[in-house]
Design a protein around this motif. Structure first.
Motif: not given
Length: 136
Positions: A38-41, A66-67, A71-73, A79-82
């Motif tokens: 929750r904190l991450h989101r 994807p890909g 290092h980024f898409d 998915a990672g919450g970035l």
């Protein structure tokens, strides 16, 4: 004791402390994981150095796939919450030595603007903390 040894001991102590927190707090591991998720989101997660522009200038790809770069898409970022990737406009030193650094930097800035414009539902050009908060 050497600096690397001291650093190792500090990191090891921190990890042991973190691993013991759920038991010491009386919370179940699942509750701790749910609170952490929750904190991450809710947080604004920033990556302050994405070499996306230089990678795309070298080999164009759609960052919505994807890909797209090593290092980024957008799918992996989601998915990672970035929530706030910072696209670094990196120009190798060889451009400064041989000339053309300014031209290369401006071309990379144009590329960033194009990538953002091509993905209006996913990317926003934010140049201040307030704009990052609004984008979140």
């Amino acid at each position: 004791m050497s600096d690397p040894d001291r650093t190792f001991l500090v990191v090891a102590a921190a990890l042991i402390t973190l691993l013991a927190l759920p038991a010491a707090s009386g919370l179940a591991e699942e509750e701790v994981a749910a609170r952490a998720l929750r904190l991450h989101r809710e947080a604004i997660v920033i990556d302050t150095h994405e070499d996306v522009p230089y990678a795309l200038a070298t080999k164009w790809a759609d960052v919505a796939r994807p890909g797209a770069t090593a290092h980024f898409d957008i799918p992996r970022a989601r998915a990672g919450g970035l929530t706030a990737p910072f696209f670094a406009v990196y120009v190798p030193a060889s451009y400064a030595e041989a000339g053309g650094a300014t031209r290369k930097a401006l071309a990379l800035i144009d590329l960033v603007n194009r990538v953002v414009a091509d993905h209006p539902g996913d990317l926003v050009a934010a140049v201040s903390p307030a704009e990052i908060r609004r984008a979140k």
